[in-house]
Design a protein around this motif. Sequence first.
Motif, PDB file in Angstrom:
ATOM      1  N   SER A   1       0.837  -1.212   0.000  1.00 13.61           N
ATOM      2  CA  SER A   1       0.000   0.000   0.000  1.00 13.61           C
ATOM      3  C   SER A   1       0.866   1.254   0.000  1.00 13.61           C
ATOM      4  O   SER A   1       0.505   2.271  -0.596  1.00 13.61           O
ATOM      5  CB  SER A   1      -0.918   0.022   1.223  1.00 13.61           C
ATOM      6  OG  SER A   1      -1.869  -1.002   1.123  1.00 13.61           O
TER       7      SER A   1
ATOM      8  N   GLN B   1      -7.254   0.652  -0.677  1.00 16.73           N
ATOM      9  CA  GLN B   1      -7.528  -0.528   0.148  1.00 16.73           C
ATOM     10  C   GLN B   1      -8.614  -0.191   1.175  1.00 16.73           C
ATOM     11  O   GLN B   1      -9.514  -0.985   1.402  1.00 16.73           O
ATOM     12  CB  GLN B   1      -6.245  -0.982   0.852  1.00 16.73           C
ATOM     13  CG  GLN B   1      -6.433  -2.240   1.677  1.00 16.73           C
ATOM     14  CD  GLN B   1      -5.135  -2.754   2.280  1.00 16.73           C
ATOM     15  OE1 GLN B   1      -4.079  -2.122   2.174  1.00 16.73           O
ATOM     16  NE2 GLN B   1      -5.200  -3.909   2.911  1.00 16.73           N
TER      17      GLN B   1
ATOM     18  N   ASP C   1      -5.547  -1.569  -5.082  1.00 20.86           N
ATOM     19  CA  ASP C   1      -4.962  -2.059  -3.836  1.00 20.86           C
ATOM     20  C   ASP C   1      -5.950  -2.961  -3.108  1.00 20.86           C
ATOM     21  O   ASP C   1      -6.891  -2.489  -2.478  1.00 20.86           O
ATOM     22  CB  ASP C   1      -4.553  -0.871  -2.958  1.00 20.86           C
ATOM     23  CG  ASP C   1      -3.668  -1.294  -1.790  1.00 20.86           C
ATOM     24  OD1 ASP C   1      -3.421  -2.513  -1.646  1.00 20.86           O
ATOM     25  OD2 ASP C   1      -3.240  -0.402  -1.031  1.00 20.86           O
ATOM     26  N   GLU C   2      -5.705  -4.248  -3.175  1.00 23.75           N
ATOM     27  CA  GLU C   2      -6.541  -5.253  -2.504  1.00 23.75           C
ATOM     28  C   GLU C   2      -8.020  -5.050  -2.790  1.00 23.75           C
ATOM     29  O   GLU C   2      -8.850  -5.111  -1.878  1.00 23.75           O
ATOM     30  CB  GLU C   2      -6.293  -5.239  -0.990  1.00 23.75           C
ATOM     31  CG  GLU C   2      -4.822  -5.283  -0.673  1.00 23.75           C
ATOM     32  CD  GLU C   2      -4.420  -6.381   0.294  1.00 23.75           C
ATOM     33  OE1 GLU C   2      -5.300  -7.125   0.754  1.00 23.75           O
ATOM     34  OE2 GLU C   2      -3.221  -6.506   0.542  1.00 23.75           O
TER      35      GLU C   2
HETATM   36 MG   LIG Z   1      -2.043  -2.781   2.129  1.00 26.94          MG
END
Ligand SMILES: [Mg+2]
Lengths: 250, 481
Positions: free
Chosen positions: A41, A85, A170-171
């Motif tokens: 991240s 995220q 991100d994720e």
């Molecule tokens: Mg992360």
Amino acid sequence: MLKIKNLHASVEGKKILKGVNLEVNAGEVHAIMGPNGSGKSTLASVIAGKEEFEVTQGSIEFEGEDLDETSPEERAHKGVFLSFQYPVEIPGVSVTNFMKTAINESRKAKGLEDMPAKEMLKLIREKSEMLDIDRKFLSRSLNEGFSGGEKKRNEIFQMAMLEPKLSILDETDSGLDIDALRIVANGVNKLRSADKATILITHYQRLLEYIIPDFVHVIHDGKIVKSGGKELALELEEKGYDWLKQEATV
Amino acid sequence: MAYTEEELKKELETKEYEYGFYTDIESDTFPPGLNEEVVIAISKKKEEPEWMTLWRLEAFKYWKEMKEPEWANVHYEKPDFQAISYYSAPNSKPKYDSLDDVDPELLDTFKRLGISVDEQKKLTGVAVDIVMDSVSVATSFKKTLGEKGIIFCSISEAIREHPELVKKYIGSVVPKRDNFYAALNSAVFSDGSFCYIPKGVRCPMELSTYFRINQAGTGQFERTLVIAEEGSYVSYLEGCTAPSRDENQLHAAVVELIALDDAEIKYSTVQNWFPGNKEGKGGVYNFVTKRGICEKNAKISWTQVETGSAVTWKYPSCILKGDNSIGEFYSIAVTNNFQQADTGTKMVHLGKNTRSTIISKGISAGKSQNSYRGLVQINSRADNARNFSQCDSLLMGNECGAHTFPYIEAKNPTAMIEHEATTSKIGEDQIFYCNQRGIDTEKAIALIVNGFSKEVLNKLPMEFAVEAQKLLEISLEGSVG
Ligand SMILES: [Mg+2]
Ligand SMILES: Nc1ncnc2c1ncn2[C@@H]1O[C@H](COP(=O)(O)OP(=O)(O)O)[C@@H](O)[C@H]1O
């Protein structure tokens, strides 16, 4: 499109990125994997220009331009998009209003007039249908009271609306059930094109069954410790990260 | 000539109407100081009947015996009441020959508010060729209103032309001795507005007056009286903008609303007086008494957006006297730099089944202090009274303050009172999120603040809401580093 050279970054004096090298070309999809806390991240935030993080060494080039002096909003105007995220809530600001502002601010930066309302509505309709998003959802306050899955889907909706050159997800897969994952992956695949690039951050290979990456990189302790093709993701799934950690420390 | 709907709309669209400010007219100004002679002289200047002069003198007598209130959470240098001039007729002598002589920062603000060059000239006191009506642009609507029996004029005119109405209602909601500033206002008020809606009439347009402080060193004491007869409806807009000043100015207005049986009054204010500079110098002191009384089934809504003034002290209130009457208070108060605001409301429930709603949004930035002070009072005879209060504070930075002082006095066991309060901070994460979507920090703050204030902004009439949003943006500029 994106050239990251020997990137070091720290926050509050703590070193987090310790020499990342990465090159992403138009048309490519790169997956970045790695255990929790390895700096994924952070890398995404640094590319997007979050000022909290201090770049102490190295450089980020986007389309041949050094981004060092470029503000986060200018990076966005150049076509960098980050699907967060943990997307934040903005009470009282509807998804539609937020998108309208974002699109018009980018247009303003390019010397364009505001997008006509009719065109905006058409765009919203098109993209929300593509991602199977209920229109009612768009009048709700941004991320307020959204479920994890709704937040992620909303991020992808924004990506679809803004049509960035480089998307960093991100994720985006975490918190999505299998149906939502399929819809989101489908959306990302539809937006893939020869002049765009995607970086997928994930620590499961599940997403990569739907969005097939061209390259897979493993990040550990602030460095990319291994790169390979899509088969690397499968290998990681099988063996976990430990063997890489050992390899890295040797 | 009656206005058609279309013509009205056009008129509303023109900035002329939106910013219908006083144009300065050649004036005489009283020398500073306050005594009985001054009070009498003001009354003379206004060609008032004797009863009005006596009324003023009585108020002056009360005022002399009163002390400036100190309970509010504000700190300021007390005005020297003998250093203020209490009468100044509008002045037409241009202060400047061209806009080049005017403070560029002020002009920049005007530009961003979308004020035309001509209006900028008027506002800053630059010579212009058009001579504007001094009272209010709304005068042009008088005819249309007249056909419905609506009276909308300056309070001075009302005292002369409709003495029976003024005599009956002035001071009936805010008595002369109500408080220090109300007493002062009662003695020396220079002008203000009067509005009367006859029985059963729905006022066909938003009534609007824009006041502006004309001359440095002149205290402003406006008096507004709105009377809505049985079953009538009126929406009243009050607004003002900010001429730059480097010396403190006192403003102590009184507004009285009377909603008779089944009547409804909506009173909206956008207040943007000079808040002082970034170092906290100068700026207007705004000490206002606003109160309305509701008879049976009547409703009064106060909506206010307060962005200006160095010190604000203001509690628009409702006395819910009649059964089933409704009081509402929707407020956005913004403070930045060294501004101080102590605002809120009083809801006094006297009748049965009375309901009140309070939505207060405080936004503090810089080194400012923002206080909400509210009183919900349920009288012993007010069966089934209900109140809902929500006070939200938004902080920007670490040097400002938000304070909430909710007081509840319930003397009837059937009362239902709900109070909610939240405090939040604009987070770096929220700003970065917006930045990442291409929205710069200034715009991001505006977006977040507008979202925070939405419930109140939605209560404003359309054209006012747009104006208010712009004001919010401008007053918070540069507040997050
Ligand atoms: Mg992360
Ligand atoms: N704002 C911050 N302040 C202090 N430490 C941080 C901050 N952001 C991230 N870190 C630390 O940096 C490391 C990497 O975090 P992160 O990039 O979020 O990892 P990942 O996304 O790979 O799980 C972690 O040890 C985390 O605690």
